[in-house]
Design an enzyme around this catalytic site. Structure first.
Site, PDB file in Angstrom:
ATOM      1  CE1 TYR A   1     -28.229 -28.161 -16.593  1.00 40.08           C
ATOM      2  CE2 TYR A   1     -29.068 -26.089 -15.706  1.00 40.08           C
ATOM      3  CZ  TYR A   1     -29.268 -27.409 -16.049  1.00 40.08           C
ATOM      4  OH  TYR A   1     -30.501 -27.979 -15.864  1.00 40.08           O
TER       5      TYR A   1
ATOM      6  CD  GLU B   1     -28.203 -27.618  -7.432  1.00 43.12           C
ATOM      7  OE1 GLU B   1     -28.562 -28.370  -6.511  1.00 43.12           O
ATOM      8  OE2 GLU B   1     -27.095 -27.663  -7.953  1.00 43.12           O
TER       9      GLU B   1
ATOM     10  CD  GLU C   1     -29.134 -36.277 -19.298  1.00 46.28           C
ATOM     11  OE1 GLU C   1     -29.795 -35.830 -18.328  1.00 46.28           O
ATOM     12  OE2 GLU C   1     -28.731 -37.441 -19.353  1.00 46.28           O
TER      13      GLU C   1
ATOM     14  CG  ASP D   1     -30.530 -33.603 -11.372  1.00 44.18           C
ATOM     15  OD1 ASP D   1     -30.918 -34.246 -12.369  1.00 44.18           O
ATOM     16  OD2 ASP D   1     -29.551 -32.843 -11.394  1.00 44.18           O
TER      17      ASP D   1
ATOM     18  N   GLY E   1     -19.447 -34.982  -8.098  1.00 39.64           N
ATOM     19  CA  GLY E   1     -18.994 -34.486  -9.404  1.00 39.64           C
ATOM     20  C   GLY E   1     -19.060 -35.534 -10.505  1.00 39.64           C
ATOM     21  CB  ALA E   2     -19.853 -39.018 -10.558  1.00 38.43           C
ATOM     22  N   GLY E   3     -21.938 -36.525 -11.974  1.00 37.23           N
ATOM     23  CA  GLY E   3     -23.154 -36.386 -12.785  1.00 37.23           C
ATOM     24  C   GLY E   3     -24.282 -37.257 -12.278  1.00 37.23           C
ATOM     25  CG  LEU E   4     -23.736 -40.630 -10.772  1.00 36.29           C
ATOM     26  CD1 LEU E   4     -23.149 -41.837 -10.073  1.00 36.29           C
ATOM     27  CD2 LEU E   4     -24.544 -41.074 -12.001  1.00 36.29           C
ATOM     28  CB  SER E   5     -28.233 -35.788  -8.960  1.00 37.82           C
ATOM     29  OG  SER E   5     -28.411 -35.391 -10.254  1.00 37.82           O
TER      30      SER E   5
END
Ligand code: GLA
Length: 382
Positions: A219, A157, A33, A169, A119-123
């Site tokens: 970030y 992005e 990560e 991602d 918004g769950a961090g799953l891209s």
């Protein structure tokens, strides 16, 4: 949602039939990560939650977009495109990249649907970018290779959403393979599929259902801190270009005496690359306990040294690690909210879910959401 249902929705929204439909998955990451933008390794996989788009060519220069999740329709003329600060940026950002590379993009209608929690961090955003560029590539016959599409989606992005993300991602969403993890070297872009299927354990995600503000700005700050660390070392070793080239001893020798904060950031990244290689070896030997231990170490590093966790994620990991049958648990993705990823033994699955959901609610007053995920293929036509 099957193709017929997408066509039905497309008909309702645009009064027409889509020319083609594409699906693009969200991703998990087993370990590695905040290593991608440091030229390190990552170990992601695409999952069974996906974005689906239907697309149809127009004969003018209008882009008409509809997002089912927001029940919102937007129209933009291609020459007047600019970032809008919402979901449409993931589509427009991709178009802007194509134009930048001299591809002739005409008007189109695009429908956006799917089941990746936002918004769950799953891209979910990378999945939208990958689905869009894949669909446009088919629609206008640009002949782009997958890796080119990944890189353009990443730049979308950067330039439209303002997040200086790494490549993980978009890469995972595009290159995913059923029942395989992908070990990607973010420096050479070489990758290897690693079989990941075992009847004994299950991949469980607990969504904290929080997304703290400043995610994107923090970030970008982390990214800059890593670069600062590289600069400190470069004064002595000018051949070093990224934290990938850096050894633990260099961080100790050149950064620690100068700046404790930058030291902790860089130390985390350098050790995370080492952990990833160790985990791959452990996987190879079917040593799940070792894998789980490394995942938990990653969480502690992310929480204490890289400081991208939050109380909710720490709580979910702590409760999970106390349960029999949890092999490993950590936050997944950029941090500051979203999901934890958990390797859970099949026979303990029910009690683990029960205990984590209840424990989280009792201690935080918040509801979590549980997803049991499988590893699936990347972006494709449906
Ligand atoms: C986000 C970024 C990725 C990666 C992860 C952290 O998901 O988009 O590029 O940096 O955070 O590993």
């Amino acid at each position: 949602m099957n193709k017929q249902q997408i066509q039905l929705l497309f008909q309702q929204v645009f009064n027409n039939e889509a020319d083609l439909c594409v699906q693009s998955p969200g991703r998990i990451n087993i370990i590695g990560e905040h290593t991608d933008y440091n030229n390190g390794f990552v170990l992601p996989a695409a999952i069974d939650k996906k974005v689906i788009v239907g697309i149809r060519k127009r004969d003018d220069d209008l882009i008409v977009m509809y997002a089912e999740a927001f029940e919102e329709k937007k129209e933009v003329k291609i020459p007047e495109m600019k970032p809008l600060g919402d979901w449409a940026d993931y589509i427009l950002g991709v178009v802007a990249q194509l134009i930048k590379k001299d591809y002739v993009v005409g008007g189109f209608e695009i429908l956006l649907t799917g089941d990746i929690p936002i918004g769950a961090g799953l891209s979910s955003s990378a999945a939208v970018e990958c689905a869009t560029i894949f669909a446009l590539n088919e629609l206008f016959h640009f002949g782009l290779e997958k890796m080119e599409m990944v890189q353009m989606a990443q730049m979308a992005e950067h330039e439209y959403a303002g997040v200086k993300c790494g490549i993980m991602d978009q890469f995972a969403s595009m290159f995913g393979k059923k029942d395989h993890l992908i070990k990607l070297d973010c420096r050479s872009l070489e990758y290897e599929y690693i079989p990941f299927q075992n009847q004994d354990f299950v991949l469980v995600l607990f969504n904290s259902n929080v997304k703290h503000a400043l995610v994107d700005s923090e970030y970008n700050i982390r990214r800059n801190q890593c670069n600062e660390g590289v600069e400190m070392i470069r004064k002595y070793h000018p051949q070093i270009n990224s934290l990938r080239d850096v050894e633990t001893e260099m961080v100790e020798k050149y950064i620690r005496p100068q700046d404790e904060l930058i030291y902790r950031r860089c130390q985390y990244v350098v050790s995370e690359n080492i952990r990833l290689l160790q985990l791959c070896k452990a996987l190879n030997h079917n040593n799940l306990d070792k894998c789980g231990k490394l995942m938990h170490e990653t969480h502690l590093g992310l929480s204490e040294d890289y400081e991208v966790s939050c109380p909710e994620l720490d709580l979910l990991v702590k409760i999970a690690m106390e349960q029999p049958g949890v092999i490993g648990a950590r936050l997944v993705g950029g941090g500051f909210g979203g999901c934890t990823i958990n390797l859970v033994r099949q026979e303990n699955l029910e009690s683990v879910i029960y205990e984590v959901e209840n424990g989280y609610k009792l201690s935080s007053g918040k509801e979590s959401t549980t997803y049991i995920v499988s590893v699936e293929d990347g972006t494709k036509l449906i």
